[in-house]
Write an enzyme that holds these catalytic residues in place. Sequence first.
Site, mmCIF file in Angstrom:
data_model
loop_
_atom_site.group_PDB
_atom_site.id
_atom_site.type_symbol
_atom_site.label_atom_id
_atom_site.label_comp_id
_atom_site.label_asym_id
_atom_site.label_seq_id
_atom_site.Cartn_x
_atom_site.Cartn_y
_atom_site.Cartn_z
ATOM 1 N N ASP A 21 0.828 -1.215 0.000
ATOM 2 C CA ASP A 21 0.000 0.000 0.000
ATOM 3 C C ASP A 21 0.861 1.264 0.000
ATOM 4 O OD1 ASP A 21 -2.350 1.402 -0.020
ATOM 5 O OD2 ASP A 21 -2.764 1.168 2.114
ATOM 6 N N GLY A 24 -0.107 5.541 -4.310
ATOM 7 C CA GLY A 24 -0.731 6.824 -4.655
ATOM 8 C C GLY A 24 -0.116 7.969 -3.861
ATOM 9 N N ARG A 25 0.039 7.755 -2.539
ATOM 10 C CA ARG A 25 0.612 8.807 -1.690
ATOM 11 C C ARG A 25 2.069 9.069 -2.049
ATOM 12 N NH1 ARG A 25 -1.132 5.961 3.493
ATOM 13 N NH2 ARG A 25 -1.757 4.434 1.922
ATOM 14 N N HIS A 38 2.290 3.461 -9.002
ATOM 15 C CA HIS A 38 2.096 2.034 -9.286
ATOM 16 C C HIS A 38 3.279 1.496 -10.084
ATOM 17 C CE1 HIS A 38 -1.770 2.357 -7.546
ATOM 18 N NE2 HIS A 38 -2.324 3.051 -8.518
ATOM 19 N N SER A 66 -7.665 -5.433 -5.180
ATOM 20 C CA SER A 66 -8.779 -5.978 -4.389
ATOM 21 C C SER A 66 -10.094 -5.886 -5.164
ATOM 22 C CB SER A 66 -8.905 -5.194 -3.075
ATOM 23 O OG SER A 66 -9.422 -3.899 -3.321
ATOM 24 N N ASN A 69 -11.043 -2.415 -5.344
ATOM 25 C CA ASN A 69 -10.259 -1.527 -6.215
ATOM 26 C C ASN A 69 -10.907 -1.302 -7.589
ATOM 27 O OD1 ASN A 69 -7.057 -2.696 -4.914
ATOM 28 N ND2 ASN A 69 -8.181 -0.858 -4.385
ATOM 29 N N ARG A 195 -5.090 -1.549 8.869
ATOM 30 C CA ARG A 195 -6.282 -2.353 8.600
ATOM 31 C C ARG A 195 -5.949 -3.484 7.632
ATOM 32 N NH1 ARG A 195 -7.521 2.864 6.608
ATOM 33 N NH2 ARG A 195 -7.181 3.033 4.363
ATOM 34 N N SER A 197 -8.265 -4.618 5.116
ATOM 35 C CA SER A 197 -8.865 -4.343 3.804
ATOM 36 C C SER A 197 -9.277 -5.615 3.048
ATOM 37 C CB SER A 197 -7.923 -3.485 2.949
ATOM 38 O OG SER A 197 -7.594 -2.285 3.611
HETATM 39 C C1 IPE Z 1 -5.637 -2.708 -0.282
HETATM 40 O O1 IPE Z 1 -5.220 -1.388 -0.429
HETATM 41 C C2 IPE Z 1 -5.572 -3.415 -1.583
HETATM 42 C C3 IPE Z 1 -4.246 -3.591 -2.161
HETATM 43 C C4 IPE Z 1 -3.119 -3.287 -1.588
HETATM 44 C C5 IPE Z 1 -4.215 -4.188 -3.452
HETATM 45 P P1 IPE Z 1 -6.251 -0.194 -0.582
HETATM 46 O O2 IPE Z 1 -5.472 1.041 -0.660
HETATM 47 O O3 IPE Z 1 -7.208 -0.469 -1.676
HETATM 48 O O4 IPE Z 1 -7.037 -0.291 0.813
HETATM 49 P P2 IPE Z 1 -8.006 0.727 1.540
HETATM 50 O O5 IPE Z 1 -9.171 0.938 0.628
HETATM 51 O O6 IPE Z 1 -7.256 1.985 1.785
HETATM 52 O O7 IPE Z 1 -8.378 0.052 2.808
HETATM 53 C C1 IPE Z 2 -1.584 0.277 -3.372
HETATM 54 O O1 IPE Z 2 -1.382 1.644 -3.377
HETATM 55 C C2 IPE Z 2 -1.855 -0.291 -4.732
HETATM 56 C C3 IPE Z 2 -3.239 -0.714 -4.952
HETATM 57 C C4 IPE Z 2 -4.199 -0.660 -4.074
HETATM 58 C C5 IPE Z 2 -3.571 -1.213 -6.272
HETATM 59 P P1 IPE Z 2 -2.571 2.687 -3.373
HETATM 60 O O2 IPE Z 2 -2.927 2.990 -4.775
HETATM 61 O O3 IPE Z 2 -3.689 2.201 -2.528
HETATM 62 O O4 IPE Z 2 -1.878 3.930 -2.708
HETATM 63 P P2 IPE Z 2 -2.526 4.950 -1.667
HETATM 64 O O5 IPE Z 2 -3.084 4.146 -0.538
HETATM 65 O O6 IPE Z 2 -3.577 5.703 -2.405
HETATM 66 O O7 IPE Z 2 -1.381 5.813 -1.239
HETATM 67 MG MG MG Z 3 -4.071 2.411 -0.558
#
Ligand code: IPE
Ligand code: IPE
Ligand code: MG
Length: 247
Positions: A21, A24-25, A38, A66, A69, A195, A197
């Site tokens: 995880d 994005g951040r 990514h 997920s 997602n 969490r 998730s």
């Molecule tokens: C969980 O991460 C799914 C994956 C890492 C693939 P998310 O970023 O989707 O989880 P939430 O929605 O913040 O709990």
């Molecule tokens: C995990 O990173 C990758 C996937 C869930 C596919 P995120 O895309 O959830 O990154 P954040 O949580 O927004 O930083």
């Molecule tokens: Mg995330």
Amino acid sequence: MTLEDQIDKGRLPNHLAIIMDGNGRWAKQKGLFRTMGHEKGTTAVREVVEACAELPIPYLTLYAFSTENWNRPKLEVDTLMKLLVSSLKKEIKTLTDNHIRLNAIGNLNSLPKKAHSELMDVMNKTKTNSRMTLTLALSYGSREEITKTIKEISLKVKNNLISPSNIDESVINNHLYTHDLPDVDLLIRTSGELRISNFLLWQIAYAELYFTETLWPDYRKENLYEAILNYQNRERRFGKTSEQLNP
Ligand code: IPE
Ligand code: IPE
Ligand code: MG
């Protein structure tokens, strides 16, 4: 002594699962598009797969996408699926060279055709590799998995193939996507979120949980070694007392 040298090779987790995880951040912090996060995340995947093969950790399961997602913006979902296809094409040699079997769990039929066929192709080409099993959780959700399991078992009961009194934990295990994987020993989540998730709810019943602030694209072998050392300092009691374990 390096972190890696401090690891007790006799007490490695047999099955490591990671919620990757923070892509994005990571990108946002750098003023980049989320999709760049990514892309960078694939470097961390390569590092961790390599580290696990070296240690060795025989089972590594990565949460890549997920069921929830699918609700992200279409552009991001499309990019993630394209990235999956290009990574599979690129990494087939690494998998083969390191004798890694690729496996996948989740509602795989919901993947775009191209991603699905590439995945099946790599899984097929690596199916006899036995050093390590790398499982990608794709379109995976624990509740979806448990629902599917209950449906399948109910159908067997209806058709008199199994009687309700014979349903035990192993029957349930055998119907999960993870039927050929052992229970998870260590679950790592990056990016500071505390969490689960919807990941492997049944399978982590007695896993050790480890959370780190590191964002997934920054995750390297050293971060993994730290988590393993922390795991090795814990006492896994499985309901017993410490005195029972250390008479
Ligand atoms: C969980 O991460 C799914 C994956 C890492 C693939 P998310 O970023 O989707 O989880 P939430 O929605 O913040 O709990
Ligand atoms: C995990 O990173 C990758 C996937 C869930 C596919 P995120 O895309 O959830 O990154 P954040 O949580 O927004 O930083
Ligand atoms: Mg995330």
